[in-house]
Design a protein around this motif. Structure first.
Motif, short mmCIF file in Angstrom:
data_model
loop_
_atom_site.label_atom_id
_atom_site.label_comp_id
_atom_site.label_asym_id
_atom_site.label_seq_id
_atom_site.Cartn_x
_atom_site.Cartn_y
_atom_site.Cartn_z
N GLU A 377 -12.87 -0.40 -8.90
CA GLU A 377 -13.47 -0.53 -7.90
C GLU A 377 -13.33 -1.81 -7.01
OE1 GLU A 377 -18.29 -2.20 -7.47
OE2 GLU A 377 -17.50 -1.79 -9.47
N TRP A 378 -12.83 -2.76 -7.68
CA TRP A 378 -12.57 -3.99 -6.50
C TRP A 378 -11.25 -4.11 -6.41
CZ3 TRP A 378 -16.26 -7.21 -4.90
CH2 TRP A 378 -17.55 -7.25 -5.16
N LEU A 379 -10.21 -3.74 -7.13
CA LEU A 379 -8.77 -4.02 -6.63
C LEU A 379 -8.03 -2.69 -6.29
CD1 LEU A 379 -7.80 -6.26 -9.62
CD2 LEU A 379 -8.79 -6.82 -7.39
N GLY A 380 -8.67 -1.48 -6.54
CA GLY A 380 -8.25 -0.24 -6.02
C GLY A 380 -6.90 -0.08 -6.76
N MET A 381 -6.69 -0.38 -8.17
CA MET A 381 -5.40 -0.08 -8.89
C MET A 381 -5.70 0.58 -10.16
SD MET A 381 -4.39 -3.85 -9.83
CE MET A 381 -2.95 -3.29 -10.75
N GLU A 382 -4.55 0.87 -10.60
CA GLU A 382 -4.62 1.46 -12.05
C GLU A 382 -3.18 0.55 -12.79
OE1 GLU A 382 -6.22 3.49 -15.04
OE2 GLU A 382 -6.71 3.93 -12.98
#
Length: 453
Positions: A377-382
């Motif tokens: 949600e906050w960093l947009g990463m996996e």
């Protein structure tokens, strides 16, 4: 073992009475042994009073009057002025016993007078409503002697550096040592002291009640001697657990069991413990924290609140800014400690995402799911590696605490306190803590430091 001859000082208690810029320090001293014709003296900040013990008497009350003495203030509100106190017992030219300590001149009140919103929870220091900025403390090690006084003192220094002015000593832990309380006195960290009850009390068992009562009497008298002490709280979450967590059905209580348990709760936390505290301390007492379940709209209007909607309730981090209580005494979000710390306890083969050994470190029933959801949600990463996951977890934890603190501080005077769960932890693993097991600040600690500035 302490050896003594003839007579000794058994107990010393101080009470302060303020009248304008004059303070009377009233000292009650109890003596053991044959103290007939012995002389007792009390020196406070250079002012000395003396009196002789009468035959058959073991207690004296002496008064020292101080004019224009400086007040003790919490961190960020002023200086932590301390006065040396010396109590001496003499017979002729022979010193029988001596006690040395320090006090701080200050008043502490808890304002819970109903207002247009509900019931406030405002700490008033030296006549001024003061916003509390701090954290919850847990024991610094699973093996307490291994931690030693130095670890306790280091945690106080961490709180001072992070612009905190209060610490809640949580009921699921231990009573802190003198070194911790002395450090709080000098650093200006007010202590919210939970009495150590975090499970239901068999108060109708005479042996248990006698043992627990003796412990509380000793600890209240000891801790109350410190100017840092601000509040005694009867227990952690017992009231809210009984009324909201379904224990009656989970554990199959019959009506008679429920009545007996509710009576035991009332006898302990509403009758006996308030009396013990009032007889030995001048600080406020509250029976429990919190009074209402998290997520309860009514709870936002009254007393202290434990806000766990974000972690346990799966709410997004932004929720911290949408529901603010009168005093938020618990809220938290997890992160993993640095990989260098994990490498001290896990084999290199286990230092990767998904390893069973790493999963075993996660003790929350929610697992890592809230962390991963916040990272997306906050960093947009996996995260693709353990290093990426650790760094990202620490980033979102820092964001969560900043969001919460700025919302709480922005709601002043409706909200008058915010205590992060939690300052420290007692083992190396994923945790809500902002200082890891070995004392390293996580990014969230720097975020908290800035938000509390």
């Amino acid at each position: 073992l302490v050896g003594w001859d003839r007579a000794r000082i058994a107990d010393v208690r101080h009470r302060q009475v303020f009248r304008g810029d004059t303070v009377q320090v009233i000292t009650k001293v109890r003596v053991e042994g044959d103290a007939s014709r012995a002389q007792l003296s009390v020196a406070v900040g250079g002012e000395r009073s003396m009196e002789a013990l009468k035959p058959g008497s073991d207690t004296l009350v002496l008064v020292n009057t101080l004019v224009g003495a400086d007040r003790w203030e919490p961190n960020g509100s002023g200086e932590q002025h301390l006065l040396e106190v010396e109590v001496s017992l003499e017979h002729g030219d022979r010193l029988l016993d001596r006690r040395r300590s320090h006090i701080g001149l200050r008043t502490i009140e808890l304002d819970q007078r109903p207002d247009s919103i509900g019931t406030p929870f405002t700490v008033v220091v030296n006549g001024r409503p003061t916003f509390m900025k701090g954290a919850n403390l847990v024991p610094p090690d699973l093996l307490l002697p291994r931690a030693g006084d130095s670890t306790w003192v280091r945690l106080v220094r961490d709180m001072q550096r992070a612009n905190m002015n209060m610490v809640r000593v949580w009921a699921g832990g231990v009573y802190p040592p003198e070194a911790f309380l002395n450090a709080c006195d000098t650093a200006g960290i007010l202590v919210w002291q939970d009495l150590q009850f975090a499970n239901w009390v068999p108060w109708d068992d005479e042996t248990y009640r006698a043992n627990a009562t003796a412990e509380v009497k000793e600890q209240v008298a000891r801790i109350s001697a410190h100017p840092c002490l601000a509040l005694f709280c009867g227990n952690n979450e017992l009231n809210v657990a009984w009324h909201n967590w379904g224990w009656q059905g989970t554990y199959g209580y019959e009506a008679a069991d429920e009545e007996r348990m509710e009576q035991a709760y009332a006898d302990c936390f509403l009758r006996d413990l308030p009396g013990i505290v009032a007889a030995r301390s001048d600080v406020p007492y509250v029976r429990t924290s919190p009074l209402s379940n998290w997520g309860n709209a009514e709870g936002l209007r009254h007393g202290s609140l434990h806000d766990w909607a974000v972690w346990h309730g799966d709410a997004p981090i932004a929720t911290f800014g949408q529901a603010v209580g009168r005093f938020v005494s618990e809220y938290g979000f997890q992160s993993y400690p640095d990989s260098a710390l994990l490498a001290r306890y896990l084999a290199p083969v286990d230092l990767h995402l998904g390893s069973p050994a790493l999963k075993a470190r996660q003790r929350s029933y929610k697992g890592d799911a809230p962390i991963l959801r916040a990272i997306r949600e906050w960093l947009g990463m996996e995260p693709r590696s353990l290093g990426e996951f650790i760094r990202a977890s620490q980033q979102v934890q820092a964001q969560a605490y900043a969001q919460a603190i700025l919302a709480h501080r922005g709601a002043e005077p409706r909200c008058m306190g915010t205590l992060v769960w939690q300052l420290n932890d007692c083992w190396p693993g994923p945790s809500w803590s902002i200082v890891d097991f070995r004392g390293t600040w996580k990014p969230a600690m720097y975020s908290v430091q800035e938000a509390y500035r």
